[in-house]
Write a protein that holds these residues in place. Sequence first.
Motif, short mmCIF file in Angstrom:
data_model
loop_
_atom_site.label_atom_id
_atom_site.label_comp_id
_atom_site.label_asym_id
_atom_site.label_seq_id
_atom_site.Cartn_x
_atom_site.Cartn_y
_atom_site.Cartn_z
N ALA A 10 3.41 4.76 -1.66
CA ALA A 10 3.39 5.58 -2.48
C ALA A 10 3.64 4.96 -3.87
CB ALA A 10 4.78 6.66 -2.16
N PRO A 11 3.36 5.78 -5.02
CA PRO A 11 3.71 5.23 -6.29
C PRO A 11 5.21 5.02 -6.62
CG PRO A 11 2.49 7.08 -6.50
CD PRO A 11 2.77 6.88 -5.09
N ALA A 12 5.43 3.69 -7.06
CA ALA A 12 6.86 3.30 -7.34
C ALA A 12 7.57 2.90 -6.01
CB ALA A 12 7.74 4.47 -8.09
N SER A 13 6.67 2.51 -5.01
CA SER A 13 7.37 2.16 -3.84
C SER A 13 7.67 0.49 -3.94
CB SER A 13 6.36 2.48 -2.54
OG SER A 13 5.22 1.77 -2.64
N GLY A 14 7.02 -0.16 -4.85
CA GLY A 14 7.10 -1.65 -5.11
C GLY A 14 5.83 -2.54 -4.68
N LYS A 15 4.53 -1.69 -4.79
CA LYS A 15 3.52 -2.42 -4.18
C LYS A 15 3.12 -3.68 -4.92
CE LYS A 15 1.07 1.26 -4.36
NZ LYS A 15 1.92 2.22 -4.96
#
Length: 187
Positions: A10-15
Motif C-alpha cells: 500500500a502507499p506509505a508502506s515503505g516500498k
Amino acid sequence: MARLVLINGAPASGKSTLAHLLAQERALTLVLDLDAIRGSLGRWAEDPVTAGHAARALGLAMAEAHLRSGWDVIVPQFLQRAELVLALAEVSMRTGAEFVEVALVSDPDEATRRFAARAGSTDANHRDAELLQDVPGAEPIEVMYAAMIELLRSRPATRYVRTRAGDVDGTYADLLRAVAAARETAE
C-alpha cells in the motif's frame, strides 16, 4: 543470474525506502519506480490512466533492457490487478531472470493512517498519490488494500513481509529473509 524483484504494498508502506536499501546489495541494481516515470510525463495529470499505461510500457522496456544486461531490477509498486505482475513475470522469463514477488502487509487501518500521515509531503510521488486520491471516483485506501490482498491470494509464490511501523531496519531484515527464501525455493 539477474533477478526482478516486485515489492507490492500500500502507499506509505515503505516500498520505495526498502527498494533503495535492497538496491545497495548488488551493484547497478535499478530501482524502477513507475510512479516517477509517470510523473516525468508532461501534463500526465490531465489523463492519469493513459499516463499510467505509458509509464508501465516504458518501465517494462527499461526492465527488460537492464535484465538483459545482467543487472537486477526492483519494482516498488502498489498493485491490485494481475496485469503488471504477469507482464513483469513475462519479462523475467524472456530474459532468463529470476522473478521474486514480495508483498508488504500491515492492516487496512494502518495503511490508511500511514497514507494520511504523508499529507503535505514535498516528495513528488507522495504529492502525486494524494492527487490521484482526490480524483472523482477514486477508491479509498482501505478498498484498494483489500483488492491488493485479493490479488496476492492468486499469487502463491508471493512472500509476505509484515511492515513494522517506525522500524525500517527490522522490516528490511525481514525483506532480505523473504527474498533469500524465494531464491532458495526457485533453486
